[in-house]
Design an enzyme around this catalytic site. Structure first.
Site, PDB file in Angstrom:
ATOM      1  N   LYS A 141       0.842  -1.214   0.000  1.00  0.00           N
ATOM      2  CA  LYS A 141       0.000   0.000   0.000  1.00  0.00           C
ATOM      3  C   LYS A 141       0.876   1.265   0.000  1.00  0.00           C
ATOM      4  O   LYS A 141       0.658   2.166  -0.808  1.00  0.00           O
ATOM      5  CB  LYS A 141      -0.947  -0.004   1.213  1.00  0.00           C
ATOM      6  CG  LYS A 141      -1.917  -1.189   1.205  1.00  0.00           C
ATOM      7  CD  LYS A 141      -2.853  -1.174   2.377  1.00  0.00           C
ATOM      8  CE  LYS A 141      -2.193  -1.431   3.716  1.00  0.00           C
ATOM      9  NZ  LYS A 141      -1.566  -2.766   3.838  1.00  0.00           N
ATOM     10  N   THR A 142       1.855   1.316   0.913  1.00  0.00           N
ATOM     11  CA  THR A 142       2.733   2.487   0.972  1.00  0.00           C
ATOM     12  C   THR A 142       3.521   2.614  -0.329  1.00  0.00           C
ATOM     13  O   THR A 142       3.708   3.717  -0.860  1.00  0.00           O
ATOM     14  CB  THR A 142       3.728   2.344   2.155  1.00  0.00           C
ATOM     15  OG1 THR A 142       3.001   1.929   3.313  1.00  0.00           O
ATOM     16  CG2 THR A 142       4.447   3.634   2.434  1.00  0.00           C
TER      17      THR A 142
ATOM     18  N   ASP B  97      -1.602   6.348   6.971  1.00  0.00           N
ATOM     19  CA  ASP B  97      -1.651   4.904   7.177  1.00  0.00           C
ATOM     20  C   ASP B  97      -2.632   4.578   8.314  1.00  0.00           C
ATOM     21  O   ASP B  97      -2.847   5.399   9.203  1.00  0.00           O
ATOM     22  CB  ASP B  97      -0.244   4.412   7.538  1.00  0.00           C
ATOM     23  CG  ASP B  97      -0.060   2.943   7.206  1.00  0.00           C
ATOM     24  OD1 ASP B  97      -0.962   2.351   6.583  1.00  0.00           O
ATOM     25  OD2 ASP B  97       0.996   2.389   7.566  1.00  0.00           O
TER      26      ASP B  97
ATOM     27  N   THR C 205      -5.537  -1.649   7.049  1.00  0.00           N
ATOM     28  CA  THR C 205      -5.523  -3.106   7.096  1.00  0.00           C
ATOM     29  C   THR C 205      -6.885  -3.603   7.603  1.00  0.00           C
ATOM     30  O   THR C 205      -7.112  -4.798   7.661  1.00  0.00           O
ATOM     31  CB  THR C 205      -4.423  -3.605   8.067  1.00  0.00           C
ATOM     32  OG1 THR C 205      -4.579  -2.894   9.305  1.00  0.00           O
ATOM     33  CG2 THR C 205      -3.044  -3.340   7.512  1.00  0.00           C
TER      34      THR C 205
ATOM     35  N   ARG D 183       6.613  -8.111   2.044  1.00  0.00           N
ATOM     36  CA  ARG D 183       7.482  -7.652   3.134  1.00  0.00           C
ATOM     37  C   ARG D 183       8.134  -8.838   3.831  1.00  0.00           C
ATOM     38  O   ARG D 183       9.326  -8.809   4.162  1.00  0.00           O
ATOM     39  CB  ARG D 183       6.703  -6.811   4.144  1.00  0.00           C
ATOM     40  CG  ARG D 183       7.621  -6.328   5.273  1.00  0.00           C
ATOM     41  CD  ARG D 183       6.922  -5.491   6.308  1.00  0.00           C
ATOM     42  NE  ARG D 183       6.554  -4.208   5.786  1.00  0.00           N
ATOM     43  CZ  ARG D 183       5.372  -3.631   5.981  1.00  0.00           C
ATOM     44  NH1 ARG D 183       4.452  -4.250   6.694  1.00  0.00           N
ATOM     45  NH2 ARG D 183       5.123  -2.456   5.477  1.00  0.00           N
TER      46      ARG D 183
HETATM   47  P1  ADP Z   1       2.114  -1.951   3.212  1.00  0.00           P
HETATM   48  O1  ADP Z   1       2.139  -0.439   3.125  1.00  0.00           O
HETATM   49  O2  ADP Z   1       0.932  -2.549   2.519  1.00  0.00           O
HETATM   50  O3  ADP Z   1       2.245  -2.456   4.632  1.00  0.00           O
HETATM   51  P2  ADP Z   1       4.619  -1.749   1.819  1.00  0.00           P
HETATM   52  O4  ADP Z   1       4.214  -0.925   0.648  1.00  0.00           O
HETATM   53  O5  ADP Z   1       5.378  -1.049   2.909  1.00  0.00           O
HETATM   54  O6  ADP Z   1       3.365  -2.514   2.421  1.00  0.00           O
HETATM   55  O7  ADP Z   1       5.469  -2.985   1.255  1.00  0.00           O
HETATM   56  C1  ADP Z   1       6.448  -3.644   2.035  1.00  0.00           C
HETATM   57  C2  ADP Z   1       7.651  -3.983   1.179  1.00  0.00           C
HETATM   58  O8  ADP Z   1       7.291  -5.032   0.296  1.00  0.00           O
HETATM   59  C3  ADP Z   1       8.135  -2.829   0.288  1.00  0.00           C
HETATM   60  O9  ADP Z   1       9.219  -2.161   0.863  1.00  0.00           O
HETATM   61  C4  ADP Z   1       8.552  -3.482  -0.997  1.00  0.00           C
HETATM   62  O10 ADP Z   1       9.934  -3.720  -0.996  1.00  0.00           O
HETATM   63  C5  ADP Z   1       7.834  -4.814  -1.009  1.00  0.00           C
HETATM   64  N1  ADP Z   1       6.721  -4.860  -1.970  1.00  0.00           N
HETATM   65  C6  ADP Z   1       5.420  -4.649  -1.699  1.00  0.00           C
HETATM   66  N2  ADP Z   1       4.670  -4.840  -2.793  1.00  0.00           N
HETATM   67  C7  ADP Z   1       5.511  -5.183  -3.785  1.00  0.00           C
HETATM   68  C8  ADP Z   1       5.313  -5.535  -5.173  1.00  0.00           C
HETATM   69  N3  ADP Z   1       4.092  -5.581  -5.706  1.00  0.00           N
HETATM   70  N4  ADP Z   1       6.400  -5.822  -5.906  1.00  0.00           N
HETATM   71  C9  ADP Z   1       7.639  -5.805  -5.338  1.00  0.00           C
HETATM   72  N5  ADP Z   1       7.889  -5.517  -4.041  1.00  0.00           N
HETATM   73  C10 ADP Z   1       6.833  -5.210  -3.272  1.00  0.00           C
END
Ligand code: ADP
Length: 287
Positions: free
Chosen positions: A63-64, A108, A157, A216
């Site tokens: 998401k981030t 977030d 989430t 992650r």
């Molecule tokens: P969320 O915000 O949903 O908790 P993040 O965007 O922080 O998740 O993602 C966590 C890590 O996972 C990122 O730093 C990235 O390296 C990896 N990641 C997430 N989605 C992808 C994707 N679709 N392709 C490649 N790497 C990804």
């Protein structure tokens, strides 16, 4: 003591280096990406700011990362914060009033905003203004502050915990889903290339399969497997060293770790398959 390697924080610099910054680097979630590209192109054509975006889905799915990619595509500045650190109206007002035309504000865990703060967000999202009450009692004064045409990106989430009025104010709502084994393999392979690792394809698949369909977690496991490869295999991440490392880390074929297995054992053995409440499980697992 139980161990949860998944929650160990890797250095944020390392984490940032693996974060995709362009749509082409973002693996999976095809439908979401295709739609987003259309929305972004449309608003670029019209010269508007992008409509407010709500991204939902379990932690670690991207998401981030997506928020960063959207901002990059639009050439917008992105401010990242979390609802958990915004406790007062003044905090929220400060974030909003600092935004310039077409800037993006990422909040977030937006479901955990208090009702009072939600009330501030409604006009901020709909009419680009905030109404603040300054002072208390009979000296209280209401002031209206105009905002620039910004885009709010909310992430959660817990989609079900966002109030309907707040949810309805997001023009674009996207739900990220878990990744397939093939996509997870590609994500591990991409991260391994960035980290400059010598790794077998089968090891990428193995790490991906044991990462609960979550990028992650895959990146965490990859770094720990790299440690074992560096110390015990001259840096070569073969499938053999990969399996040894994952076993040493307590991550089984399903991606479950020691704590997960304790929880399952507790439910199956101690409570004969349940029902059992979360508090009872917590007491049994931690003690
Ligand atoms: P969320 O915000 O949903 O908790 P993040 O965007 O922080 O998740 O993602 C966590 C890590 O996972 C990122 O730093 C990235 O390296 C990896 N990641 C997430 N989605 C992808 C994707 N679709 N392709 C490649 N790497 C990804």
């Amino acid at each position: 003591m139980t161990e949860r390697i998944f929650q160990a924080e890797d250095s944020s610099k390392d984490e940032e280096s693996l974060r995709p910054t362009k749509f082409d680097d973002f693996i999976g979630q095809r439908d979401i990406l295709e739609n987003l590209k259309v929305f972004i192109e449309a608003c670029k054509k019209r010269g508007n700011s992008l409509d407010h975006v709500l991204l939902s889905g379990p932690p670690g799915l991207g998401k981030t990362t997506l928020a960063g990619i959207i901002a990059g595509e639009l050439g917008s500045n992105l401010t990242i914060t979390s609802a958990q650190v915004i406790s007062k109206g003044a905090d929220l007002a400060r974030f909003l009033t600092l935004l310039n035309e077409k800037d993006m504000l990422f909040i977030d865990e937006i479901h955990s905003l208090s009702r009072n703060l939600e009330e501030i967000l409604y006009p901020a999202m709909e009419d680009y203004k905030i109404d603040l009450v300054l002072g208390e009692g009979i000296t209280a004064q209401s002031v209206q502050i105009p905002l620039k045409n910004y885009t709010l990106v909310g992430a959660t989430t817990r989609n079900g915990m966002i109030s309907e009025p707040l949810k309805n104010r997001f023009g674009i709502q996207l739900r990220l889903d878990y990744y397939t084994d093939e996509e997870m393999k590609q994500i591990v392979s991409r991260s391994a290339t960035i980290l400059n690792l010598n790794i077998e394809e089968s090891a990428c698949l193995e790490i991906g399969r044991r990462s609960r369909k979550t990028p992650r977690i895959a990146n965490h496991l990859l770094r720990r497997v790299r440690d074992f490869a560096d110390v015990k295999n001259d840096g070569f991440v073969s499938i053999e060293i990969c399996k040894i490392a994952l076993e040493r880390l307590g991550v089984d074929e399903l991606g479950l770790d020691n704590t997960d297995r304790k929880i399952l054992e507790c439910m199956i053995d101690r409570y004969k398959g349940g029902p059992v409440g979360l508090k009872s499980i917590a007491v049994a697992v931690v003690s």
